[in-house]
Design a protein around this motif. Sequence first.
Motif, mmCIF file in Angstrom:
data_model
loop_
_atom_site.group_PDB
_atom_site.id
_atom_site.type_symbol
_atom_site.label_atom_id
_atom_site.label_comp_id
_atom_site.label_asym_id
_atom_site.label_seq_id
_atom_site.Cartn_x
_atom_site.Cartn_y
_atom_site.Cartn_z
ATOM 1 N N ILE A 250 0.841 -1.209 0.000
ATOM 2 C CA ILE A 250 0.000 0.000 0.000
ATOM 3 C C ILE A 250 0.875 1.258 0.000
ATOM 4 N N LEU A 251 1.937 1.221 0.789
ATOM 5 C CA LEU A 251 2.862 2.361 0.861
ATOM 6 C C LEU A 251 3.492 2.631 -0.512
ATOM 7 N N ILE A 252 3.956 1.580 -1.167
ATOM 8 C CA ILE A 252 4.606 1.761 -2.473
ATOM 9 C C ILE A 252 3.570 2.205 -3.515
ATOM 10 N N ARG A 253 2.373 1.634 -3.445
ATOM 11 C CA ARG A 253 1.319 2.050 -4.387
ATOM 12 C C ARG A 253 1.074 3.556 -4.279
ATOM 13 N N ASN A 254 1.062 4.067 -3.039
ATOM 14 C CA ASN A 254 0.837 5.504 -2.835
ATOM 15 C C ASN A 254 2.000 6.340 -3.356
ATOM 16 N N VAL A 255 3.238 5.893 -3.083
ATOM 17 C CA VAL A 255 4.407 6.654 -3.546
ATOM 18 C C VAL A 255 4.411 6.708 -5.074
ATOM 19 N N VAL A 256 4.103 5.586 -5.710
ATOM 20 C CA VAL A 256 4.134 5.515 -7.173
ATOM 21 C C VAL A 256 2.929 6.243 -7.784
ATOM 22 N N GLY A 257 1.818 6.289 -7.020
ATOM 23 C CA GLY A 257 0.623 6.958 -7.533
ATOM 24 C C GLY A 257 -0.209 6.065 -8.426
ATOM 25 N N TYR A 258 -0.291 4.786 -8.061
ATOM 26 C CA TYR A 258 -1.095 3.820 -8.818
ATOM 27 C C TYR A 258 -2.456 3.680 -8.130
ATOM 28 N N GLU A 259 -3.540 3.614 -8.924
ATOM 29 C CA GLU A 259 -4.856 3.604 -8.288
ATOM 30 C C GLU A 259 -5.614 2.293 -8.437
ATOM 31 N N GLY A 260 -4.980 1.291 -9.052
ATOM 32 C CA GLY A 260 -5.654 0.007 -9.249
ATOM 33 C C GLY A 260 -5.629 -0.868 -8.001
ATOM 34 N N ALA A 261 -6.014 -2.139 -8.197
ATOM 35 C CA ALA A 261 -6.160 -3.070 -7.063
ATOM 36 C C ALA A 261 -4.880 -3.874 -6.815
ATOM 37 N N ILE A 262 -4.841 -4.485 -5.615
ATOM 38 C CA ILE A 262 -3.738 -5.387 -5.266
ATOM 39 C C ILE A 262 -4.316 -6.792 -5.152
ATOM 40 N N GLU A 263 -3.682 -7.767 -5.848
ATOM 41 C CA GLU A 263 -4.125 -9.158 -5.746
ATOM 42 C C GLU A 263 -3.001 -10.001 -5.185
ATOM 43 N N TYR A 264 -3.364 -11.023 -4.405
ATOM 44 C CA TYR A 264 -2.340 -11.865 -3.778
ATOM 45 C C TYR A 264 -2.230 -13.194 -4.508
ATOM 46 N N ASP A 265 -1.003 -13.543 -4.920
ATOM 47 C CA ASP A 265 -0.748 -14.803 -5.622
ATOM 48 C C ASP A 265 -0.220 -15.808 -4.591
ATOM 49 N N THR A 266 -1.141 -16.598 -4.046
ATOM 50 C CA THR A 266 -0.742 -17.500 -2.949
ATOM 51 C C THR A 266 -0.067 -18.774 -3.458
ATOM 52 N N SER A 267 0.155 -18.860 -4.790
ATOM 53 C CA SER A 267 0.966 -19.990 -5.266
ATOM 54 C C SER A 267 2.453 -19.702 -5.011
ATOM 55 N N LYS A 268 2.780 -18.450 -4.684
ATOM 56 C CA LYS A 268 4.177 -18.085 -4.393
ATOM 57 C C LYS A 268 4.414 -18.175 -2.879
ATOM 58 N N PRO A 269 5.670 -18.495 -2.468
ATOM 59 C CA PRO A 269 5.920 -18.707 -1.032
ATOM 60 C C PRO A 269 5.930 -17.414 -0.213
ATOM 61 N N ASP A 270 5.553 -17.551 1.062
ATOM 62 C CA ASP A 270 5.633 -16.433 2.011
ATOM 63 C C ASP A 270 7.033 -16.309 2.612
ATOM 64 N N GLY A 271 7.710 -17.464 2.755
ATOM 65 C CA GLY A 271 8.999 -17.454 3.448
ATOM 66 C C GLY A 271 8.814 -17.289 4.945
ATOM 67 N N THR A 272 9.832 -16.782 5.599
ATOM 68 C CA THR A 272 9.786 -16.586 7.057
ATOM 69 C C THR A 272 8.593 -15.704 7.444
ATOM 70 N N PRO A 273 7.821 -16.090 8.482
ATOM 71 C CA PRO A 273 6.662 -15.267 8.837
ATOM 72 C C PRO A 273 7.034 -13.861 9.315
ATOM 73 N N ARG A 274 8.165 -13.755 10.012
ATOM 74 C CA ARG A 274 8.547 -12.424 10.519
ATOM 75 C C ARG A 274 10.069 -12.358 10.645
ATOM 76 N N LYS A 275 10.622 -11.210 10.275
ATOM 77 C CA LYS A 275 12.076 -11.020 10.389
ATOM 78 C C LYS A 275 12.324 -9.611 10.883
ATOM 79 N N LEU A 276 12.512 -9.486 12.185
ATOM 80 C CA LEU A 276 12.796 -8.171 12.776
ATOM 81 C C LEU A 276 14.017 -8.314 13.677
ATOM 82 N N LEU A 277 15.006 -7.464 13.442
ATOM 83 C CA LEU A 277 16.235 -7.549 14.231
ATOM 84 C C LEU A 277 16.136 -6.731 15.513
ATOM 85 N N ASP A 278 16.726 -7.281 16.565
ATOM 86 C CA ASP A 278 16.921 -6.497 17.789
ATOM 87 C C ASP A 278 18.218 -5.703 17.590
#
Length: 317
Positions: A250-278
């Motif tokens: 959503i952030l990138i869509r706003n920066v680029v100025g695109y007004e269409g929809a976002i669709e999720y392709d769940t045939s592609k992997p998610d990978g690690t659920p979360r990656k946040l460094l301390d």
Amino acid sequence: MNPESRVYVAGHRGLVGSAILRRLEAEGYDNLITRSHAGLDLGDPQAVDEFFASEKPEYIFLAAARVGGILANDTYPADFLRENLTIELNSIDAAQRHGVRKLLFLGSSCVYPKFAPQPMREEHLLTGELEPTNRSYAIAKIAGIELCRAYNKQYGADFISVMPTNLYGPHDDFDLQTSHVLPALIRKFHEAKTTGDRSVSVWGTGTPRREFMYVDDLADACVFLMKNYSGDEIINVGVGRDISVEELAILIRNVVGYEGAIEYDTSKPDGTPRKLLDVSRLHELGWEASTPLEEGIRQTYEWYLASGRRSMETKSA
Ligand code: GFB
């Protein structure tokens, strides 16, 4: 390390190496050593040895690596393992034999276990199973950390290891097959805006969380650590905040100025659920990131647009 030092930036055309080079040039370093891949194959031990013998670098930023996003890592695990292991082994071994004063090795936040407690602390290294989509790359980077530690212990070297979070910025890879999520989405939204497509495909479920750091901040941290830190402990470098892939889209869509929809392709992997460094260890040493995510995305989008213009100009020249 001072502006007269002979500093070798390995991988100076990549995302990280080019940022370190910019950072050192801005500080007036005038004995910088670089080689393109065609000029020096870091996978060739003899060529590496001859290069160290003739150039005599005193400090090294080891930013040369085979890198890529989730799909590239998952598709070419042998390349990621072999190329990164040989780059690390040849460079670190030559650095020791040719008396390099200090070396900074760049690892990755994917060295931590897939289900490490969040945020991930340096001591979580080697405490659990790795994420399967990038296990080969992670094991190569863990080997690099161990090489630094082993050479410090056995030879009294001063080699340090830094674990950056997910990076983005100028000179990133925008090829949709090999890139990371942030440059991929800049390109996808920009192209959809240009062609008038009604939707953009985002891989996976959109729920994985990632931490993103502007590469010029990383370069600043690397120079800071080269000057102010020595030791066997790895150091996390991140911003201390994460967002979901959906929020990023959503952030990138706003920066680029695109007004269409976002669709999720769940045939592609998610990978690690979360990656946040301390990043408390880095903060205690006295360094913090400064570029807000939206600002960094704007600068990266501007660079992407300008680089497209540059390549059009080159083609028509
Ligand atoms: O950035 P990314 O490729 O790498 O993917 P990782 C992050 C998340 O974004 C995943 C999703 O959940 C992807 O499924 N994503 C959504 C997309 N749309 C896209 C897209 O168009 N392109 C890409 N690439 N992803 C890498 C590791 O993992 O992170 C490396 O494979 C390294 O080894 C690097 O550690 C920093 O964060 O999942």
